[in-house]
Write a protein that holds these residues in place. Sequence first.
Motif, PDB file in Angstrom:
ATOM      1  N   ARG A  20       5.373  45.943   1.328  1.00 38.53           N
ATOM      2  CA  ARG A  20       5.020  45.440   0.188  1.00 38.53           C
ATOM      3  C   ARG A  20       6.070  45.092  -0.945  1.00 38.53           C
ATOM      4  O   ARG A  20       6.129  44.139  -1.755  1.00 38.53           O
TER       5      ARG A  20
ATOM      6  N   THR B  26      -0.114  34.742   1.675  1.00 40.25           N
ATOM      7  CA  THR B  26      -1.320  34.833   0.910  1.00 40.25           C
ATOM      8  C   THR B  26      -2.168  35.651   1.474  1.00 40.25           C
ATOM      9  O   THR B  26      -2.900  36.781   0.969  1.00 40.25           O
TER      10      THR B  26
ATOM     11  N   GLN C 118      -1.244  39.151   0.821  1.00 44.99           N
ATOM     12  CA  GLN C 118      -1.519  39.405  -0.692  1.00 44.99           C
ATOM     13  C   GLN C 118      -2.803  40.372  -0.724  1.00 44.99           C
ATOM     14  O   GLN C 118      -3.239  41.039  -1.553  1.00 44.99           O
TER      15      GLN C 118
END
Length: 130
Positions: free
Chosen positions: A81, A115, A118
Motif C-alpha cells: 500500500r 481502484t 484502494q
Amino acid sequence: MGLLLALRPPQPRPKSLRRATRAQRRERRRAEAEEWMTAERRGWVLDVEVDELLSLVDSAGSSGLLVLGGLDPWSDTVLDRRDLPQLEADVDRLEAAVGTDAQRELVAAIRKLLTCWQAEPDLLLHCYGD
C-alpha cells in the motif's frame, strides 16, 4: 510475452510439496485455482503485454516513473500500500503520454486495477513477469 498484475492477499512462505501426498498436492492446486478464478471475477487480475507497457513507459520517460520505471517485466515483484500513491502518479504520467487506443485501454485497465486495490486495503499487488 506478458506481465501479470494480480491483487492477492499476503502469501505465506511456500512449503515444499516434495513429501506431500497426492491428495495434499491436488488440494493445494485446487485451492490456488479457486483463488485465481475468484480474483479474475473481481477484476483483480490484469495480463499486460510487455512490449506495449515498455513502449508507453519509454514515451512517458521511464526515469520519472518511480514504480513502473523500476519494474522488471522478466521477474516477480510485490508492491504494498505504501507504493500506491506513487503508482497512481506514474499512471497519471502514462496517461499524459498515451499515443494509441491500445495504450489508452492499457492505462484505463491499470487505473481500474488500482481502484480495486484502494477498495481492498489488505491486498498486495503481485507483478509476475515472464
